[in-house]
Design a protein around this motif. Structure first.
Motif, PDB file in Angstrom:
ATOM      1  N   LYS A   1     -24.588  14.893 -16.109  1.00 39.68           N
ATOM      2  CA  LYS A   1     -24.665  15.073 -17.560  1.00 39.68           C
ATOM      3  C   LYS A   1     -24.083  16.406 -18.024  1.00 39.68           C
ATOM      4  N   LEU A   2     -24.388  17.479 -17.304  1.00 41.06           N
ATOM      5  CA  LEU A   2     -23.896  18.798 -17.689  1.00 41.06           C
ATOM      6  C   LEU A   2     -22.375  18.838 -17.678  1.00 41.06           C
ATOM      7  N   TRP A   3     -21.755  18.220 -16.673  1.00 39.30           N
ATOM      8  CA  TRP A   3     -20.295  18.202 -16.578  1.00 39.30           C
ATOM      9  C   TRP A   3     -19.690  17.348 -17.683  1.00 39.30           C
ATOM     10  N   PHE A   4     -20.347  16.239 -18.000  1.00 40.58           N
ATOM     11  CA  PHE A   4     -19.863  15.409 -19.100  1.00 40.58           C
ATOM     12  C   PHE A   4     -19.974  16.159 -20.430  1.00 40.58           C
ATOM     13  N   ARG A   5     -21.035  16.926 -20.603  1.00 39.54           N
ATOM     14  CA  ARG A   5     -21.191  17.706 -21.830  1.00 39.54           C
ATOM     15  C   ARG A   5     -20.106  18.772 -21.943  1.00 39.54           C
TER      16      ARG A   5
ATOM     17  N   LEU B   1     -17.118  18.649 -20.541  1.00 37.54           N
ATOM     18  CA  LEU B   1     -15.873  17.935 -20.808  1.00 37.54           C
ATOM     19  C   LEU B   1     -15.822  17.459 -22.263  1.00 37.54           C
ATOM     20  N   PHE B   2     -16.959  17.018 -22.799  1.00 37.99           N
ATOM     21  CA  PHE B   2     -17.037  16.590 -24.192  1.00 37.99           C
ATOM     22  C   PHE B   2     -16.649  17.747 -25.124  1.00 37.99           C
ATOM     23  N   VAL B   3     -17.195  18.923 -24.874  1.00 37.91           N
ATOM     24  CA  VAL B   3     -16.885  20.098 -25.698  1.00 37.91           C
ATOM     25  C   VAL B   3     -15.407  20.463 -25.573  1.00 37.91           C
ATOM     26  N   ILE B   4     -14.878  20.410 -24.367  1.00 39.22           N
ATOM     27  CA  ILE B   4     -13.458  20.724 -24.163  1.00 39.22           C
ATOM     28  C   ILE B   4     -12.576  19.745 -24.940  1.00 39.22           C
ATOM     29  N   VAL B   5     -12.896  18.449 -24.873  1.00 40.00           N
ATOM     30  CA  VAL B   5     -12.105  17.443 -25.590  1.00 40.00           C
ATOM     31  C   VAL B   5     -12.210  17.662 -27.098  1.00 40.00           C
TER      32      VAL B   5
ATOM     33  N   LEU C   1      -7.593   6.199 -32.325  1.00 43.95           N
ATOM     34  CA  LEU C   1      -8.429   5.213 -31.653  1.00 43.95           C
ATOM     35  C   LEU C   1      -8.750   5.662 -30.223  1.00 43.95           C
ATOM     36  N   MET C   2      -7.732   6.061 -29.474  1.00 42.10           N
ATOM     37  CA  MET C   2      -7.938   6.476 -28.081  1.00 42.10           C
ATOM     38  C   MET C   2      -8.796   7.740 -27.992  1.00 42.10           C
ATOM     39  N   ALA C   3      -8.571   8.679 -28.905  1.00 41.45           N
ATOM     40  CA  ALA C   3      -9.363   9.909 -28.908  1.00 41.45           C
ATOM     41  C   ALA C   3     -10.840   9.601 -29.135  1.00 41.45           C
ATOM     42  N   PHE C   4     -11.126   8.694 -30.057  1.00 45.89           N
ATOM     43  CA  PHE C   4     -12.525   8.420 -30.379  1.00 45.89           C
ATOM     44  C   PHE C   4     -13.197   7.484 -29.376  1.00 45.89           C
ATOM     45  N   VAL C   5     -12.450   6.637 -28.711  1.00 45.20           N
ATOM     46  CA  VAL C   5     -13.026   5.882 -27.584  1.00 45.20           C
ATOM     47  C   VAL C   5     -13.412   6.872 -26.489  1.00 45.20           C
ATOM     48  N   THR C   6     -12.534   7.832 -26.211  1.00 42.90           N
ATOM     49  CA  THR C   6     -12.802   8.849 -25.185  1.00 42.90           C
ATOM     50  C   THR C   6     -14.007   9.695 -25.566  1.00 42.90           C
ATOM     51  N   LEU C   7     -14.058  10.143 -26.822  1.00 42.12           N
ATOM     52  CA  LEU C   7     -15.207  10.933 -27.273  1.00 42.12           C
ATOM     53  C   LEU C   7     -16.503  10.135 -27.178  1.00 42.12           C
ATOM     54  N   ALA C   8     -16.455   8.869 -27.551  1.00 42.39           N
ATOM     55  CA  ALA C   8     -17.661   8.035 -27.477  1.00 42.39           C
ATOM     56  C   ALA C   8     -18.139   7.886 -26.041  1.00 42.39           C
ATOM     57  N   LEU C   9     -17.212   7.678 -25.117  1.00 41.22           N
ATOM     58  CA  LEU C   9     -17.570   7.570 -23.700  1.00 41.22           C
ATOM     59  C   LEU C   9     -18.223   8.865 -23.213  1.00 41.22           C
ATOM     60  N   LEU C  10     -17.590   9.991 -23.507  1.00 36.01           N
ATOM     61  CA  LEU C  10     -18.142  11.278 -23.068  1.00 36.01           C
ATOM     62  C   LEU C  10     -19.478  11.574 -23.734  1.00 36.01           C
ATOM     63  N   PHE C  11     -19.616  11.244 -25.010  1.00 35.25           N
ATOM     64  CA  PHE C  11     -20.887  11.439 -25.711  1.00 35.25           C
ATOM     65  C   PHE C  11     -21.972  10.582 -25.060  1.00 35.25           C
ATOM     66  N   ASP C  12     -21.635   9.341 -24.759  1.00 31.02           N
ATOM     67  CA  ASP C  12     -22.611   8.419 -24.168  1.00 31.02           C
ATOM     68  C   ASP C  12     -23.080   8.898 -22.798  1.00 31.02           C
ATOM     69  N   TYR C  13     -22.155   9.406 -21.992  1.00 33.92           N
ATOM     70  CA  TYR C  13     -22.553   9.942 -20.683  1.00 33.92           C
ATOM     71  C   TYR C  13     -23.302  11.261 -20.826  1.00 33.92           C
ATOM     72  N   SER C  14     -22.983  12.043 -21.849  1.00 27.93           N
ATOM     73  CA  SER C  14     -23.635  13.334 -22.062  1.00 27.93           C
ATOM     74  C   SER C  14     -25.033  13.187 -22.637  1.00 27.93           C
ATOM     75  N   PHE C  15     -25.202  12.231 -23.537  1.00 31.50           N
ATOM     76  CA  PHE C  15     -26.471  12.018 -24.237  1.00 31.50           C
ATOM     77  C   PHE C  15     -26.805  10.537 -24.204  1.00 31.50           C
ATOM     78  N   PRO C  16     -27.277  10.032 -23.066  1.00 29.03           N
ATOM     79  CA  PRO C  16     -27.525   8.591 -22.928  1.00 29.03           C
ATOM     80  C   PRO C  16     -28.572   8.067 -23.913  1.00 29.03           C
ATOM     81  N   ASN C  17     -28.431   6.794 -24.257  1.00 32.93           N
ATOM     82  CA  ASN C  17     -29.399   6.078 -25.095  1.00 32.93           C
ATOM     83  C   ASN C  17     -29.535   6.659 -26.499  1.00 32.93           C
TER      84      ASN C  17
END
Length: 115
Positions: free
Chosen positions: A7-11, A13-17, A44-60
């Motif tokens: 989770k920390l690494w995804f967070r 990466l999320f901030v970097i993106v 579209l691609m940027a926000f799919v990527t952000l959504a994926l990273l957000f979901d892994y960073s902050f599940p549920n």
């Protein structure tokens, strides 16, 4: 394999993106920036990527994911309207929204694969 322990690494990466997207969105338009050839596809691609990273960073936190990323997309367009050489586009927000919704539609499949 559950990815919750990363989770920390995804967070991070999320901030970097987010920072890279802000740099691209708020800088002077240039043809040197890599893109998919169609601006709406970039969104579209940027926000799919952000959504994926957000979901892994902050599940549920699906509603938080949706509202946060939609707010970010609106914020980008608002700021771009104040930058010389940039314009606000409602269609960019629609493309952002389609990216977020696309991820949310595919999210159950992702959850099945990675837990």
């Amino acid at each position: 394999m559950p990815l919750y322990k990363y989770k920390l690494w995804f967070r991070l990466l999320f901030v970097i993106v987010i920072l890279v997207i802000c740099l691209l969105a708020f800088s002077k338009p240039s043809s040197n920036i890599p893109h998919f050839g169609y601006d709406k596809l970039n969104h579209l691609m940027a926000f799919v990527t952000l959504a994926l990273l957000f979901d892994y960073s902050f599940p549920n936190r699906t509603i938080t994911l949706f509202l946060t990323l939609l707010g970010f997309g609106i914020f980008i367009e608002f700021i771009q309207g104040m930058i010389p050489g940039r314009t606000t586009s409602h269609w960019d927000i629609v493309a952002d929204l389609i990216g977020i919704i696309s991820y949310l539609i595919l999210q159950p499949l992702r959850a099945k694969i990675h837990g």
